[in-house]
Scaffold this active site. Sequence first.
Site, mmCIF file in Angstrom:
data_model
loop_
_atom_site.group_PDB
_atom_site.id
_atom_site.type_symbol
_atom_site.label_atom_id
_atom_site.label_comp_id
_atom_site.label_asym_id
_atom_site.label_seq_id
_atom_site.Cartn_x
_atom_site.Cartn_y
_atom_site.Cartn_z
ATOM 1 N N SER A 69 0.840 -1.202 0.000
ATOM 2 C CA SER A 69 0.000 0.000 0.000
ATOM 3 C C SER A 69 0.872 1.248 0.000
ATOM 4 O O SER A 69 2.072 1.194 0.272
ATOM 5 C CB SER A 69 -0.890 0.010 1.239
ATOM 6 O OG SER A 69 -1.463 -1.256 1.444
HETATM 7 C C1 SAM Z 1 -3.163 -4.177 -0.061
HETATM 8 S S1 SAM Z 1 -2.605 -5.810 0.207
HETATM 9 C C2 SAM Z 1 -1.888 -5.705 1.822
HETATM 10 C C3 SAM Z 1 -0.591 -4.970 1.893
HETATM 11 C C4 SAM Z 1 0.299 -5.419 3.010
HETATM 12 N N1 SAM Z 1 -0.215 -5.091 4.320
HETATM 13 C C5 SAM Z 1 1.710 -4.946 2.808
HETATM 14 O O1 SAM Z 1 2.255 -4.262 3.685
HETATM 15 O O2 SAM Z 1 2.291 -5.260 1.752
HETATM 16 C C6 SAM Z 1 -4.081 -6.720 0.565
HETATM 17 C C7 SAM Z 1 -3.812 -8.153 0.869
HETATM 18 O O3 SAM Z 1 -5.007 -8.719 1.424
HETATM 19 C C8 SAM Z 1 -5.024 -10.074 1.057
HETATM 20 N N2 SAM Z 1 -6.384 -10.614 1.261
HETATM 21 C C9 SAM Z 1 -7.480 -10.485 0.484
HETATM 22 N N3 SAM Z 1 -8.519 -11.144 1.022
HETATM 23 C C10 SAM Z 1 -8.068 -11.708 2.155
HETATM 24 C C11 SAM Z 1 -8.668 -12.532 3.155
HETATM 25 N N4 SAM Z 1 -9.938 -12.911 3.076
HETATM 26 N N5 SAM Z 1 -7.903 -12.925 4.187
HETATM 27 C C12 SAM Z 1 -6.598 -12.576 4.290
HETATM 28 N N6 SAM Z 1 -5.976 -11.803 3.374
HETATM 29 C C13 SAM Z 1 -6.696 -11.363 2.324
HETATM 30 C C14 SAM Z 1 -4.567 -10.063 -0.378
HETATM 31 O O4 SAM Z 1 -4.099 -11.336 -0.784
HETATM 32 C C15 SAM Z 1 -3.488 -8.991 -0.340
HETATM 33 O O5 SAM Z 1 -2.222 -9.551 -0.185
#
Ligand code: SAM
Length: 425
Positions: A69
Site C-alpha cells: 500500500s
Molecule cells: C493491499 S494488500 C496488503 C498490503 C500489506 N499489508 C503490505 O504491507 O504489503 C491486501 C492483501 O489482502 C489479502 N487478502 C485479500 N482477502 C483476504 C482474506 N480474506 N484474508 C486474508 N488476506 C486477504 C490479499 O491477498 C493482499 O495480499
Amino acid sequence: MDAELAQLREGLAARVVAANRISSERVAAALRAVPRHLFLPGLPPHAAYRDEAIVTKRDQAGQPISSSSQPAIMAIMADQLDLAPGQRVLEIGAGTGYNAALISHVVGAQGQVTSVDIDPDLVERARGHLARAGFEAVTVACADGAEGYSGRAPYDRIIATVGVADLAPAWLAQAAPQARVVVPLDLRGTQLSAAFERAGPAGPWVSRSLAPCGFMRMRGSLAGPELVITLAPGLSLLVPDGTRPGAPGVADAGALAGLLAGPSVPHPTGVRAGPAGVFWGGLGLWLAVHEPRSCRLNEELSPGDQGGLLTAAPLRGARGQGTLGIAERGGLAILTADLWAGAEPGPSAQRVNLETAVLGTAGFGPRGAPLAADLAAQVRAWDQAGRPGLPGLHVDAYPRSAGPDPAAGALIIERPGTRFAVYHD
Ligand SMILES: C[S@@+](CC[C@H](N)C(=O)[O-])C[C@H]1O[C@@H](n2cnc3c(N)ncnc32)[C@H](O)[C@@H]1O
C-alpha cells in the site's frame, strides 16, 4: 548504497509525516528504519521509497489482488491504531509483509505481530521478505482473515489492510477489552479507514477517527456485495451493491464499455469544486447516502497518460484514479471537470485551478441524458446542503449478536455481521 537508501527512507518519512500530520513519533521512526526495498525485490531499490502503492499481484482479468500500500495510508492507519510497545497486533492482509514489519518495529520485542493472508504464494514471499529484513519474530499465516487468527488471540490491536464491507464477528471476539480495530470500510463505494473502539461492555463499536482511503477488496468469505466489472484493460466499474435489482452486472461489461467509447450527453452543474472537495470532501459519501445507483469508475493511467480511455474528461483525483457516477442497465453518467473553462485553446491556454474546476456530468447510452441530469442534481443538492463531508461524521458498528439498535435518523447499512449507523453530529 546503504547510506543512500537510509537517506531516501528519511526523506520519505519526513514527507509522509508532514503531509499527513502523523502524530506518532513511533510510526515516523518505523518509516525511517524499515527497509521497504527488501519487501519489493522486483523494483530498483530507490523506487521503493516513493510514496506510492506498488501492485505485486493481479488476477486473470488484470485486476490488482495484492500490493504494497501507499506508505502515507500505512502511516495514517498506524497512527489511527495508536500503537505502543508491548501490544499484540493482528493484521489481515500480509501482502509483502512491509506493514507488519512497520508495526513490529513499533510494538518491539515485548509485543507480538501476527499477519494473515489468504494467498499461500504471498504468505511464502512475505515470510522471506520479513526474514531478510530481520523481522523473523512476525508470524505470517495462510488463512481467510474473516476468521481472524484464534491461535494468538486476544489482540490489543486489529488492522485490515484490505477493503472490507463488514466487521467479522471473529475479530471482535478475538479483541481484548480495550482493543482498537482499524479497517478500510466500504460505505457503498466510498472507503474510509475507520478506527473503532467499544463504547462500553454492551454498547456498539464507535468510530474514533475516519480517514479517506482506497484499498483493494477482501476476497474469501467476507467479500462484500460490491462488484468490480472490468470494462477494458485499466478501466473498471465498481458497483457498490451488485445484488440490487437493475444494477449492472458482470455480463453487462461489453455493453458498458461500448457505451463509454460512444458519444456522451453533457450536463452542467454550476458547482465549482476539485477532486479534494469531491473525493475527500464528501460528494462520494453524499452519493452513498442518497443515490442507490452510485458507482465509481476506476482508471489506471500509465505515467504521462493524460487521455485515458474515455470520450469525456472525467474529474480525476490527484493520482488520476477514476471518478464518481451513477449506473444502471443501459446507461452510465460520470462526473466531469472543465479544466479549461474560459480559456482559448492553444499553447498559451491556462489550465484552471484544479480545486475550483466547474463540475459537469456526462451521460452515456440510451439512458445517458436522464442519468446525467440526476447526477448533476445530486451535485447541486450536496452543494446546497453545505457540502457535508468527513468533519462531524460518525460510524457506529452494532454487532448482530448484541443490542441495542441504532438511534433513528442515521443511514443504516446492513451487513451479515454488523449493522452500521452513519450520521453527522
Ligand atoms: C493491499 S494488500 C496488503 C498490503 C500489506 N499489508 C503490505 O504491507 O504489503 C491486501 C492483501 O489482502 C489479502 N487478502 C485479500 N482477502 C483476504 C482474506 N480474506 N484474508 C486474508 N488476506 C486477504 C490479499 O491477498 C493482499 O495480499
